[in-house]
Design a protein around this motif. Structure first.
Motif, PDB file in Angstrom:
ATOM      1  N   THR A 168       0.834  -1.207   0.000  1.00 20.27           N
ATOM      2  CA  THR A 168       0.000   0.000   0.000  1.00 20.27           C
ATOM      3  C   THR A 168       0.864   1.250   0.000  1.00 20.27           C
ATOM      4  OG1 THR A 168      -1.524  -1.285   1.355  1.00 20.27           O
ATOM      5  CG2 THR A 168      -1.970   1.073   1.161  1.00 20.27           C
ATOM      6  N   VAL A 169       1.972   1.195   0.763  1.00 23.80           N
ATOM      7  CA  VAL A 169       2.892   2.332   0.768  1.00 23.80           C
ATOM      8  C   VAL A 169       3.366   2.610  -0.654  1.00 23.80           C
ATOM      9  CG1 VAL A 169       5.156   3.170   1.544  1.00 23.80           C
ATOM     10  CG2 VAL A 169       3.685   1.912   3.125  1.00 23.80           C
ATOM     11  N   LYS A 170       3.769   1.533  -1.371  1.00 20.52           N
ATOM     12  CA  LYS A 170       4.284   1.715  -2.734  1.00 20.52           C
ATOM     13  C   LYS A 170       3.222   2.298  -3.649  1.00 20.52           C
ATOM     14  CE  LYS A 170       7.618  -2.016  -2.514  1.00 20.52           C
ATOM     15  NZ  LYS A 170       7.820  -3.414  -2.892  1.00 20.52           N
ATOM     16  N   THR A 171       2.017   1.743  -3.588  1.00 23.16           N
ATOM     17  CA  THR A 171       0.941   2.248  -4.440  1.00 23.16           C
ATOM     18  C   THR A 171       0.699   3.730  -4.187  1.00 23.16           C
ATOM     19  OG1 THR A 171      -0.051   0.095  -4.130  1.00 23.16           O
ATOM     20  CG2 THR A 171      -1.396   1.743  -5.220  1.00 23.16           C
ATOM     21  N   ARG A 172       0.668   4.094  -2.901  1.00 24.00           N
ATOM     22  CA  ARG A 172       0.405   5.505  -2.591  1.00 24.00           C
ATOM     23  C   ARG A 172       1.540   6.407  -3.046  1.00 24.00           C
ATOM     24  NH1 ARG A 172      -2.522   5.398   3.337  1.00 24.00           N
ATOM     25  NH2 ARG A 172      -4.238   4.039   2.704  1.00 24.00           N
ATOM     26  N   ILE A 173       2.756   5.931  -2.911  1.00 21.91           N
ATOM     27  CA  ILE A 173       3.884   6.738  -3.372  1.00 21.91           C
ATOM     28  C   ILE A 173       3.821   6.911  -4.891  1.00 21.91           C
ATOM     29  CG2 ILE A 173       6.399   6.790  -3.666  1.00 21.91           C
ATOM     30  CD1 ILE A 173       6.703   5.771  -0.880  1.00 21.91           C
ATOM     31  N   HIS A 174       3.506   5.825  -5.600  1.00 19.92           N
ATOM     32  CA  HIS A 174       3.401   5.920  -7.060  1.00 19.92           C
ATOM     33  C   HIS A 174       2.360   6.955  -7.456  1.00 19.92           C
ATOM     34  CE1 HIS A 174       5.093   1.592  -7.758  1.00 19.92           C
ATOM     35  NE2 HIS A 174       5.829   2.319  -6.949  1.00 19.92           N
TER      36      HIS A 174
ATOM     37  N   ASN B   4       1.959   3.027 -21.184  1.00 17.56           N
ATOM     38  CA  ASN B   4       1.184   3.429 -20.004  1.00 17.56           C
ATOM     39  C   ASN B   4       1.112   2.360 -18.918  1.00 17.56           C
ATOM     40  OD1 ASN B   4      -0.404   1.777 -21.449  1.00 17.56           O
ATOM     41  ND2 ASN B   4      -2.195   3.109 -21.524  1.00 17.56           N
ATOM     42  N   LYS B   5       1.381   1.096 -19.300  1.00 16.90           N
ATOM     43  CA  LYS B   5       1.393   0.087 -18.239  1.00 16.90           C
ATOM     44  C   LYS B   5       2.818  -0.221 -17.817  1.00 16.90           C
ATOM     45  CE  LYS B   5      -2.762  -2.548 -19.322  1.00 16.90           C
ATOM     46  NZ  LYS B   5      -3.115  -3.847 -19.925  1.00 16.90           N
ATOM     47  N   MET B  11       9.318   2.595 -14.283  1.00 13.12           N
ATOM     48  CA  MET B  11       9.883   3.861 -13.781  1.00 13.12           C
ATOM     49  C   MET B  11       9.699   3.969 -12.269  1.00 13.12           C
ATOM     50  SD  MET B  11       8.537   6.632 -16.553  1.00 13.12           S
ATOM     51  CE  MET B  11       8.459   6.174 -18.280  1.00 13.12           C
ATOM     52  N   HIS B  12       8.496   3.631 -11.814  1.00  9.88           N
ATOM     53  CA  HIS B  12       8.244   3.731 -10.367  1.00  9.88           C
ATOM     54  C   HIS B  12       9.062   2.714  -9.582  1.00  9.88           C
ATOM     55  CE1 HIS B  12       5.305   6.919 -10.173  1.00  9.88           C
ATOM     56  NE2 HIS B  12       4.766   6.452 -11.292  1.00  9.88           N
ATOM     57  N   GLU B  18      13.982  -0.671  -6.865  1.00 11.95           N
ATOM     58  CA  GLU B  18      13.664  -2.097  -6.852  1.00 11.95           C
ATOM     59  C   GLU B  18      13.713  -2.772  -8.217  1.00 11.95           C
ATOM     60  OE1 GLU B  18       9.940  -2.191  -4.668  1.00 11.95           O
ATOM     61  OE2 GLU B  18      11.093  -2.548  -2.839  1.00 11.95           O
ATOM     62  N   LEU B  19      14.411  -2.148  -9.166  1.00  8.22           N
ATOM     63  CA  LEU B  19      14.530  -2.775 -10.485  1.00  8.22           C
ATOM     64  C   LEU B  19      15.623  -3.842 -10.468  1.00  8.22           C
ATOM     65  CD1 LEU B  19      14.440  -0.169 -13.391  1.00  8.22           C
ATOM     66  CD2 LEU B  19      12.675  -1.752 -12.645  1.00  8.22           C
ATOM     67  N   ASP B  20      15.338  -4.993 -11.068  1.00  7.36           N
ATOM     68  CA  ASP B  20      16.455  -5.914 -11.249  1.00  7.36           C
ATOM     69  C   ASP B  20      17.164  -5.573 -12.565  1.00  7.36           C
ATOM     70  OD1 ASP B  20      15.153  -7.200 -13.404  1.00  7.36           O
ATOM     71  OD2 ASP B  20      14.106  -8.536 -12.018  1.00  7.36           O
ATOM     72  N   ARG B  21      18.267  -6.275 -12.853  1.00  3.80           N
ATOM     73  CA  ARG B  21      19.105  -5.886 -13.981  1.00  3.80           C
ATOM     74  C   ARG B  21      18.362  -5.986 -15.320  1.00  3.80           C
ATOM     75  NH1 ARG B  21      25.171  -7.799 -13.391  1.00  3.80           N
ATOM     76  NH2 ARG B  21      24.949  -6.559 -11.501  1.00  3.80           N
ATOM     77  N   GLU B  22      17.604  -7.048 -15.431  1.00  8.20           N
ATOM     78  CA  GLU B  22      16.859  -7.282 -16.662  1.00  8.20           C
ATOM     79  C   GLU B  22      15.817  -6.175 -16.893  1.00  8.20           C
ATOM     80  OE1 GLU B  22      16.766  -8.918 -19.284  1.00  8.20           O
ATOM     81  OE2 GLU B  22      14.673  -8.791 -19.927  1.00  8.20           O
ATOM     82  N   GLU B  23      15.102  -5.805 -15.837  1.00 11.61           N
ATOM     83  CA  GLU B  23      14.088  -4.751 -15.955  1.00 11.61           C
ATOM     84  C   GLU B  23      14.736  -3.408 -16.286  1.00 11.61           C
ATOM     85  OE1 GLU B  23      10.628  -6.178 -12.813  1.00 11.61           O
ATOM     86  OE2 GLU B  23      12.528  -5.415 -12.020  1.00 11.61           O
TER      87      GLU B  23
END
Ligand SMILES: [Zn+2]
Lengths: 187, 215
Positions: A168-174, B4-5, B11-12, B18-23
């Motif tokens: 939920t924290v992540k969703t809200r931050i996004h 958009n998806k 990006m977020h 929290e991105l891994d190398r592949e992403e």
């Protein structure tokens, strides 16, 4: 530093009220800052921050010393502030502002194709403009954005402070970031 | 990749670290090929920079001392010390006199456990004795070394020794237990100092003797 605080907490619990002074003085800026960024004016921020410290003192017996004191203290401060915001603006916020970001096509609105000026103007005017934009976020997004970017807490710690799951924290931050992106695009 | 998806989600994830190398590779490739995502990404990063730029604010002058001044008072035991400081000769004389003739002082110090004269239907939570809403205590109630919270009724006197009345509603703070008269049919006594404690015992002793006499 945590050990110093832990020692002071033990002293306060034993009945030495004066030991609390060091705790207040150590955390005052942090707590005041959270309240100020969330509520938006210094008068109310001071009131809320004071109340947070007083509540922490009176409820200190319920504080579990194995946990981080700052997390517990910030939780008291954010809860008080969120309560105050809700009382001030009954239904005005509550998702109205970020509605466009719900659902699958939340990102469909594409940016205007123009190059943004690179210079970061650090004027007070700009700072207060941005502060107002943060304040325009609904409280649930505002609290995560403030804790994440102004107090630089880790995601896990935000989840502990607000007592909500990390997802939920992540969703809200996004969503908060997307809302701010739209609001600050023309700055 | 759908802009958009997937791209914006990546990006977020990137911004959360929290991105891994592949992403990361996929996001980079997409950004190089898609100007509108590039712009989106730039705007996100820029708004974060702007927010961080509002900088920290410090608590106002005198904040700590204001907090300290507004803390609830320490337990009343301190008052006893203060009284001793103010009237040293008188108080110490009184104390010696009384201590020589009674075990009261040690009785005061001995038990700091919460005790309550009636147990049935009452709740003891940490240091607070609670009379629940649907409970009526028949007879006098004595609480020692604990606070008392009355939600129900007391049909008799209340005596509080080394404790306070507490309420859920701090704005409605009850002055000296006066309003608690509403809950109790009898008298309300608060005994918070060792002197009062002695006085309470003396009175009790006297009245016990007196009632024995009259029997
Ligand atoms: Zn794209």
């Amino acid at each position: 530093m945590e050990t110093m605080i832990k020692k002071k907490i033990k002293e306060v619990k034993k009945g030495d009220q004066s030991a609390y002074e060091d705790i207040v003085s150590f955390y005052q800026n942090k707590v005041y800052h959270i309240c100020y960024r969330m509520i938006g004016n210094s008068y109310e921020a001071e009131d809320l921050a004071q109340e947070a410290f007083i509540r922490a003192y009176t409820n200190l017996s319920s504080f579990d010393e194995r946990r981080k004191f700052s997390t517990w203290l910030y939780r008291i401060a954010t809860n008080l502030t969120i309560d105050r915001i809700r009382k001030k603006k009954p239904d005005y916020y509550l998702d109205a502002e970020v509605k466009g970001t719900e659902g699958l096509d939340m990102y469909s609105q594409l940016a205007a194709e123009q190059a943004l000026p690179e210079e970061e103007v650090e004027s007070l005017e700009l700072q207060s403009y941005i502060h107002r934009e943060i304040l325009a976020l609904p409280p649930k997004y505002r609290s995560v954005i403030v804790l994440r970017y102004l107090d630089e807490l880790a995601l896990q710690e935000i989840s502990d402070v607000l007592d909500i799951p990390i997802g939920t924290v992540k969703t809200r931050i996004h969503r908060g970031r997307e809302a701010l992106r739209k609001r600050l695009r023309h700055v | 990749m759908k802009c958009n998806k997937e791209a914006v989600m990546l990006m977020h994830k990137y911004l959360d670290g929290e991105l891994d190398r592949e992403e990361e590779r996929r996001l980079r490739d997409h950004l190089q090929a898609c100007p509108s995502c590039q712009n989106h990404f730039h705007e996100l990063k820029r708004s974060i920079t702007l927010i961080k730029n509002t900088g920290p604010v410090a608590a106002p002058e005198g904040f700590t001392s204001n907090v300290m001044a507004n803390l609830p008072k320490e337990r009343k035991r301190k008052n006893y010390t203060r009284m001793l400081q103010r009237h040293p000769i008188l108080t110490s004389a009184a104390i010696f006199f009384i201590l020589m003739f009674s075990g009261i002082f040690s009785a005061w110090n001995q038990d700091h456990q919460v005790t309550v004269s009636k147990q049935e239907n009452l709740i003891i939570q940490s240091n607070t004795v609670i009379v629940p809403e649907d409970v009526t205590v028949n007879g006098d109630l004595v609480v020692r070394n604990g606070d008392l919270k009355v939600e129900g009724k007391i049909d008799g006197d209340i005596t509080l020794i080394n404790g306070d009345f507490v309420t859920d509603n701090p704005e409605n703070e009850l002055a000296n237990g006066e309003n608690y008269q509403a809950y109790a049919s009898g008298e309300v006594h608060e005994v918070n100092q060792v002197f009062e404690w002695m006085w309470y015992n003396t009175k009790k002793f006297v009245s016990d003797v007196f009632s024995m006499d009259s029997n």
